[in-house]
Design a protein around this motif. Structure first.
Motif, PDB file in Angstrom:
ATOM      1  N   ASP A 154      16.092   1.623  -7.379  1.00  0.00           N
ATOM      2  CA  ASP A 154      14.895   0.892  -7.770  1.00  0.00           C
ATOM      3  C   ASP A 154      13.933   0.871  -6.592  1.00  0.00           C
ATOM      4  O   ASP A 154      14.317   0.513  -5.475  1.00  0.00           O
ATOM      5  N   LEU A 155      12.695   1.223  -6.846  1.00  0.00           N
ATOM      6  CA  LEU A 155      11.682   1.216  -5.799  1.00  0.00           C
ATOM      7  C   LEU A 155      10.866  -0.067  -5.913  1.00  0.00           C
ATOM      8  O   LEU A 155      10.312  -0.360  -6.972  1.00  0.00           O
ATOM      9  N   ASN A 156      10.786  -0.821  -4.838  1.00  0.00           N
ATOM     10  CA  ASN A 156      10.013  -2.058  -4.807  1.00  0.00           C
ATOM     11  C   ASN A 156       8.564  -1.688  -4.514  1.00  0.00           C
ATOM     12  O   ASN A 156       8.132  -1.656  -3.361  1.00  0.00           O
ATOM     13  N   ILE A 157       7.803  -1.400  -5.563  1.00  0.00           N
ATOM     14  CA  ILE A 157       6.442  -0.899  -5.394  1.00  0.00           C
ATOM     15  C   ILE A 157       5.456  -2.011  -5.020  1.00  0.00           C
ATOM     16  O   ILE A 157       4.378  -1.725  -4.507  1.00  0.00           O
ATOM     17  N   ALA A 158       5.792  -3.256  -5.271  1.00  0.00           N
ATOM     18  CA  ALA A 158       4.884  -4.356  -4.962  1.00  0.00           C
ATOM     19  C   ALA A 158       4.664  -4.499  -3.458  1.00  0.00           C
ATOM     20  O   ALA A 158       3.582  -4.886  -3.019  1.00  0.00           O
ATOM     21  N   LYS A 159       5.664  -4.175  -2.666  1.00  0.00           N
ATOM     22  CA  LYS A 159       5.576  -4.341  -1.215  1.00  0.00           C
ATOM     23  C   LYS A 159       5.048  -3.100  -0.495  1.00  0.00           C
ATOM     24  O   LYS A 159       4.907  -3.120   0.716  1.00  0.00           O
ATOM     25  N   LEU A 160       4.768  -2.038  -1.242  1.00  0.00           N
ATOM     26  CA  LEU A 160       4.326  -0.800  -0.603  1.00  0.00           C
ATOM     27  C   LEU A 160       2.826  -0.816  -0.344  1.00  0.00           C
ATOM     28  O   LEU A 160       2.034  -1.275  -1.169  1.00  0.00           O
ATOM     29  N   ALA A 161       2.440  -0.290   0.793  1.00  0.00           N
ATOM     30  CA  ALA A 161       1.019  -0.178   1.135  1.00  0.00           C
ATOM     31  C   ALA A 161       0.410   1.007   0.392  1.00  0.00           C
ATOM     32  O   ALA A 161       1.123   1.865  -0.142  1.00  0.00           O
ATOM     33  N   LEU A 162      -0.898   1.070   0.361  1.00  0.00           N
ATOM     34  CA  LEU A 162      -1.611   2.154  -0.320  1.00  0.00           C
ATOM     35  C   LEU A 162      -1.619   3.392   0.574  1.00  0.00           C
ATOM     36  O   LEU A 162      -2.578   3.675   1.299  1.00  0.00           O
ATOM     37  N   LYS A 163      -0.530   4.128   0.534  1.00  0.00           N
ATOM     38  CA  LYS A 163      -0.367   5.360   1.311  1.00  0.00           C
ATOM     39  C   LYS A 163       0.832   6.125   0.740  1.00  0.00           C
ATOM     40  O   LYS A 163       1.377   5.761  -0.289  1.00  0.00           O
ATOM     41  N   THR A 164       1.266   7.149   1.432  1.00  0.00           N
ATOM     42  CA  THR A 164       2.406   7.958   1.000  1.00  0.00           C
ATOM     43  C   THR A 164       3.686   7.434   1.645  1.00  0.00           C
ATOM     44  O   THR A 164       3.722   7.173   2.852  1.00  0.00           O
ATOM     45  N   HIS A 165       4.729   7.297   0.813  1.00  0.00           N
ATOM     46  CA  HIS A 165       6.029   6.802   1.262  1.00  0.00           C
ATOM     47  C   HIS A 165       7.101   7.829   0.902  1.00  0.00           C
ATOM     48  O   HIS A 165       6.996   8.522  -0.110  1.00  0.00           O
ATOM     49  N   HIS A 166       8.144   7.904   1.722  1.00  0.00           N
ATOM     50  CA  HIS A 166       9.236   8.849   1.497  1.00  0.00           C
ATOM     51  C   HIS A 166      10.538   8.082   1.287  1.00  0.00           C
ATOM     52  O   HIS A 166      10.840   7.147   2.030  1.00  0.00           O
ATOM     53  N   PHE A 167      11.291   8.528   0.282  1.00  0.00           N
ATOM     54  CA  PHE A 167      12.594   7.932  -0.023  1.00  0.00           C
ATOM     55  C   PHE A 167      13.610   9.059  -0.160  1.00  0.00           C
ATOM     56  O   PHE A 167      13.276  10.159  -0.626  1.00  0.00           O
ATOM     57  N   ALA A 168      14.848   8.797   0.215  1.00  0.00           N
ATOM     58  CA  ALA A 168      15.924   9.782   0.088  1.00  0.00           C
ATOM     59  C   ALA A 168      17.131   9.107  -0.562  1.00  0.00           C
ATOM     60  O   ALA A 168      17.447   7.953  -0.264  1.00  0.00           O
ATOM     61  N   PHE A 169      17.774   9.851  -1.459  1.00  0.00           N
ATOM     62  CA  PHE A 169      18.940   9.337  -2.184  1.00  0.00           C
ATOM     63  C   PHE A 169      20.024  10.400  -2.196  1.00  0.00           C
ATOM     64  O   PHE A 169      19.736  11.601  -2.323  1.00  0.00           O
TER      65      PHE A 169
END
Length: 177
Positions: free
Chosen positions: A8-23
């Motif tokens: 689950d990605l917590n999108i509410a806390k993300l800033a307006l930019k590019t984010h990287h996630f790895a699973f």
């Protein structure tokens, strides 16, 4: 599907930019889903999420190997997988799936679950005919079978040969004019 907050990605806390996630996707990931197609695999998923005021763009790159069962020999084998897929999530007044690659969520949505999307993209990458690598380079037994169509109404052994001519019953019907 069981609830797993790891995907689950917590999108509410993300800033307006590019984010990287790895699973890391393994047997435990595939056991969450009620299905029998994929039992095991070792895959790495990278998700690049670009957040703007009106849109989230998720670029998925999933690569690794799935443990599948051969359709011909029922032997297990490792199927390499390399998937790239883009999904867009826009903000609207209700939660909807607008298309296969476009979702709509409300602006107050806190969490974006992506486990089902990861599973679906992997499932779409599995070939229709799952063959062990030792069978993949073999030529088909009858290469002309797909391109050659033969149609006949005669059954083997009915005594009708092409040299006999026409059926006399049809000749009688032709003379009825």
């Amino acid at each position: 599907m069981k609830k797993d907050s790891q995907f689950d990605l917590n999108i509410a806390k993300l800033a307006l930019k590019t984010h990287h996630f790895a699973f890391e996707l393994d047997r435990a990931f595939f056991e969450q889903f009620e299905q029998s197609l994929i039992q095991d695999g070792h895959l790495h998923a990278e998700v690049e999420l670009t957040k703007t005021d009106l849109l989230l763009t998720l670029d998925f790159h999933i690569h690794g190997a799935l443990r599948l069962i051969c359709d011909r020999s029922l032997d297990e084998f490792d199927q390499p997988i390399d998937v790239r897929h883009t999904m867009r999530v826009r903000f609207g007044d209700q939660n909807l799936e607008l298309d296969d690659d476009v979702l709509q969520i409300t602006p107050d949505t806190q969490i974006l679950p992506i486990a089902q999307h990861l599973f679906d993209y992997i499932g779409l990458a599995i070939p229709m005919k799952k063959l062990h690598p030792r069978f993949q380079n073999e030529p088909d037994e009858n290469p002309d079978a797909e391109t050659k169509l033969i149609f006949t109404t005669r059954q083997p052994g009915d005594g009708a040969d092409e040299d006999e001519g026409t059926d006399p019953r049809w000749d009688a019907l032709r003379n009825l004019n």
